[in-house]
Design a protein around this motif. Structure first.
Motif, PDB file in Angstrom:
ATOM      1  N   VAL A  19       0.873  -1.168   0.000  1.00 29.72           N
ATOM      2  CA  VAL A  19       0.000   0.000   0.000  1.00 29.72           C
ATOM      3  C   VAL A  19       0.913   1.221   0.000  1.00 29.72           C
ATOM      4  CG1 VAL A  19      -1.802   1.245   1.258  1.00 29.72           C
ATOM      5  CG2 VAL A  19      -1.738  -1.246   1.331  1.00 29.72           C
ATOM      6  N   TYR A  20       0.749   2.111  -0.956  1.00 32.10           N
ATOM      7  CA  TYR A  20       1.626   3.272  -1.068  1.00 32.10           C
ATOM      8  C   TYR A  20       0.901   4.408  -1.760  1.00 32.10           C
ATOM      9  CZ  TYR A  20       2.144   1.481  -5.817  1.00 32.10           C
ATOM     10  OH  TYR A  20       1.891   1.044  -7.087  1.00 32.10           O
ATOM     11  N   LYS A  27      -4.989   9.776  -2.948  1.00 27.09           N
ATOM     12  CA  LYS A  27      -5.121   8.412  -3.457  1.00 27.09           C
ATOM     13  C   LYS A  27      -4.098   7.513  -2.792  1.00 27.09           C
ATOM     14  CE  LYS A  27      -6.384   9.973  -8.042  1.00 27.09           C
ATOM     15  NZ  LYS A  27      -5.704  10.705  -9.084  1.00 27.09           N
ATOM     16  N   ILE A  28      -4.470   6.245  -2.657  1.00 24.15           N
ATOM     17  CA  ILE A  28      -3.485   5.217  -2.317  1.00 24.15           C
ATOM     18  C   ILE A  28      -3.557   4.156  -3.409  1.00 24.15           C
ATOM     19  CG2 ILE A  28      -3.402   5.560   0.186  1.00 24.15           C
ATOM     20  CD1 ILE A  28      -5.364   3.223   0.495  1.00 24.15           C
ATOM     21  N   TYR A  29      -2.483   3.420  -3.558  1.00 31.41           N
ATOM     22  CA  TYR A  29      -2.400   2.364  -4.561  1.00 31.41           C
ATOM     23  C   TYR A  29      -2.094   1.043  -3.863  1.00 31.41           C
ATOM     24  CZ  TYR A  29      -2.144   6.303  -7.709  1.00 31.41           C
ATOM     25  OH  TYR A  29      -2.440   7.460  -8.389  1.00 31.41           O
ATOM     26  N   TYR A  69      -4.424   5.949   9.678  1.00 30.81           N
ATOM     27  CA  TYR A  69      -5.441   4.981   9.273  1.00 30.81           C
ATOM     28  C   TYR A  69      -4.841   3.583   9.210  1.00 30.81           C
ATOM     29  CZ  TYR A  69      -8.196   9.023   7.978  1.00 30.81           C
ATOM     30  OH  TYR A  69      -8.894  10.203   8.022  1.00 30.81           O
ATOM     31  N   LEU A  70      -5.702   2.577   9.365  1.00 30.66           N
ATOM     32  CA  LEU A  70      -5.294   1.190   9.175  1.00 30.66           C
ATOM     33  C   LEU A  70      -5.988   0.662   7.928  1.00 30.66           C
ATOM     34  CD1 LEU A  70      -5.540  -0.230  12.803  1.00 30.66           C
ATOM     35  CD2 LEU A  70      -3.484   0.437  11.571  1.00 30.66           C
ATOM     36  N   VAL A  71      -5.208   0.053   7.048  1.00 29.87           N
ATOM     37  CA  VAL A  71      -5.747  -0.554   5.831  1.00 29.87           C
ATOM     38  C   VAL A  71      -5.696  -2.060   6.031  1.00 29.87           C
ATOM     39  CG1 VAL A  71      -5.486  -0.815   3.344  1.00 29.87           C
ATOM     40  CG2 VAL A  71      -4.861   1.346   4.437  1.00 29.87           C
ATOM     41  N   ASN A  72      -6.872  -2.691   6.042  1.00 29.58           N
ATOM     42  CA  ASN A  72      -6.977  -4.147   6.184  1.00 29.58           C
ATOM     43  C   ASN A  72      -7.257  -4.741   4.817  1.00 29.58           C
ATOM     44  OD1 ASN A  72      -6.870  -4.460   9.195  1.00 29.58           O
ATOM     45  ND2 ASN A  72      -8.601  -3.066   9.019  1.00 29.58           N
ATOM     46  N   LEU A  73      -6.376  -5.644   4.394  1.00 31.01           N
ATOM     47  CA  LEU A  73      -6.497  -6.283   3.084  1.00 31.01           C
ATOM     48  C   LEU A  73      -6.934  -7.731   3.278  1.00 31.01           C
ATOM     49  CD1 LEU A  73      -3.148  -4.934   1.607  1.00 31.01           C
ATOM     50  CD2 LEU A  73      -5.428  -3.973   1.313  1.00 31.01           C
ATOM     51  N   PHE A  74      -7.997  -8.128   2.591  1.00 31.19           N
ATOM     52  CA  PHE A  74      -8.555  -9.467   2.728  1.00 31.19           C
ATOM     53  C   PHE A  74      -8.464 -10.234   1.416  1.00 31.19           C
ATOM     54  CE2 PHE A  74     -10.556  -6.861   5.912  1.00 31.19           C
ATOM     55  CZ  PHE A  74     -10.648  -7.679   7.028  1.00 31.19           C
ATOM     56  N   THR A  75      -8.156 -11.540   1.532  1.00 29.46           N
ATOM     57  CA  THR A  75      -8.207 -12.449   0.390  1.00 29.46           C
ATOM     58  C   THR A  75      -9.334 -13.443   0.661  1.00 29.46           C
ATOM     59  OG1 THR A  75      -6.648 -13.986   1.403  1.00 29.46           O
ATOM     60  CG2 THR A  75      -5.705 -12.259  -0.015  1.00 29.46           C
ATOM     61  N   GLU A  76      -9.505 -14.416  -0.224  1.00 23.38           N
ATOM     62  CA  GLU A  76     -10.535 -15.447  -0.039  1.00 23.38           C
ATOM     63  C   GLU A  76     -10.414 -16.123   1.326  1.00 23.38           C
ATOM     64  OE1 GLU A  76     -13.086 -16.444  -1.916  1.00 23.38           O
ATOM     65  OE2 GLU A  76     -12.666 -15.086  -3.573  1.00 23.38           O
ATOM     66  N   SER A  77      -9.176 -16.283   1.801  1.00 24.02           N
ATOM     67  CA  SER A  77      -8.959 -17.028   3.043  1.00 24.02           C
ATOM     68  C   SER A  77      -8.981 -16.154   4.299  1.00 24.02           C
ATOM     69  CB  SER A  77      -7.650 -17.806   2.964  1.00 24.02           C
ATOM     70  OG  SER A  77      -6.581 -16.945   2.688  1.00 24.02           O
ATOM     71  N   GLY A  78      -9.262 -14.867   4.156  1.00 21.83           N
ATOM     72  CA  GLY A  78      -9.348 -14.005   5.339  1.00 21.83           C
ATOM     73  C   GLY A  78      -8.380 -12.845   5.296  1.00 21.83           C
ATOM     74  N   LEU A  79      -8.074 -12.296   6.466  1.00 23.19           N
ATOM     75  CA  LEU A  79      -7.196 -11.128   6.563  1.00 23.19           C
ATOM     76  C   LEU A  79      -5.784 -11.485   6.119  1.00 23.19           C
ATOM     77  CD1 LEU A  79      -6.815  -8.163   7.513  1.00 23.19           C
ATOM     78  CD2 LEU A  79      -6.263  -9.054   9.754  1.00 23.19           C
ATOM     79  N   ALA A  80      -5.280 -10.761   5.114  1.00 25.55           N
ATOM     80  CA  ALA A  80      -3.952 -11.051   4.579  1.00 25.55           C
ATOM     81  C   ALA A  80      -2.904 -10.107   5.156  1.00 25.55           C
ATOM     82  CB  ALA A  80      -3.962 -10.947   3.056  1.00 25.55           C
ATOM     83  N   LYS A  81      -3.288  -8.846   5.363  1.00 23.73           N
ATOM     84  CA  LYS A  81      -2.302  -7.864   5.805  1.00 23.73           C
ATOM     85  C   LYS A  81      -3.005  -6.639   6.369  1.00 23.73           C
ATOM     86  CE  LYS A  81       1.833  -5.502   4.208  1.00 23.73           C
ATOM     87  NZ  LYS A  81       2.716  -5.266   3.083  1.00 23.73           N
ATOM     88  N   THR A  82      -2.374  -6.010   7.351  1.00 27.73           N
ATOM     89  CA  THR A  82      -2.835  -4.719   7.861  1.00 27.73           C
ATOM     90  C   THR A  82      -1.685  -3.741   7.733  1.00 27.73           C
ATOM     91  OG1 THR A  82      -4.332  -5.763   9.436  1.00 27.73           O
ATOM     92  CG2 THR A  82      -3.750  -3.478   9.866  1.00 27.73           C
ATOM     93  N   GLU A  83      -1.940  -2.600   7.110  1.00 20.38           N
ATOM     94  CA  GLU A  83      -0.935  -1.556   6.938  1.00 20.38           C
ATOM     95  C   GLU A  83      -1.370  -0.298   7.670  1.00 20.38           C
ATOM     96  OE1 GLU A  83       1.844  -0.745   4.718  1.00 20.38           O
ATOM     97  OE2 GLU A  83       2.169  -2.853   4.330  1.00 20.38           O
TER      98      GLU A  83
END
Length: 88
Positions: A19-20, A27-29, A69-83
């Motif tokens: 995340v950057y 914007k974030i990417y 802020y916290l960015v929570n990224l989810f995949t099919e299997s659940g939480l993948a990463k928090t930035e």
């Protein structure tokens, strides 16, 4: 014997999400956004300020106030990463 991690990919093939920029402005990417099922951005008080299913690579953040802020990224299997990211 095949070892499969919780993400469903074999070790050495783990997906990396980036995340950057940080700090950010309007914007974030997200790299590898095509592997994500959901993106949730929360403020430091834990309130959801952005919640997107199948996010695009570019997320508009102009409506957010300056802060952390916290960015929570989810995949099919659940939480993948928090930035943790900072808005200028």
């Amino acid at each position: 014997v095949v070892n499969v991690s919780e993400t469903g990919v074999t070790p050495g093939q783990s997906i990396s999400f980036k995340v950057y920029p940080n700090p950010f402005n309007d914007k974030i990417y997200i790299d590898n956004n095509d592997k994500l099922t959901r993106l949730i951005v929360t403020n430091i008080a834990g309130q959801r300020v952005i919640d997107v299913e199948y996010p695009e690579r570019e997320i508009r953040t102009a409506n957010l106030v300056s802060g952390v802020y916290l960015v929570n990224l989810f995949t099919e299997s659940g939480l993948a990463k928090t930035e943790r990211i900072v808005k200028r």
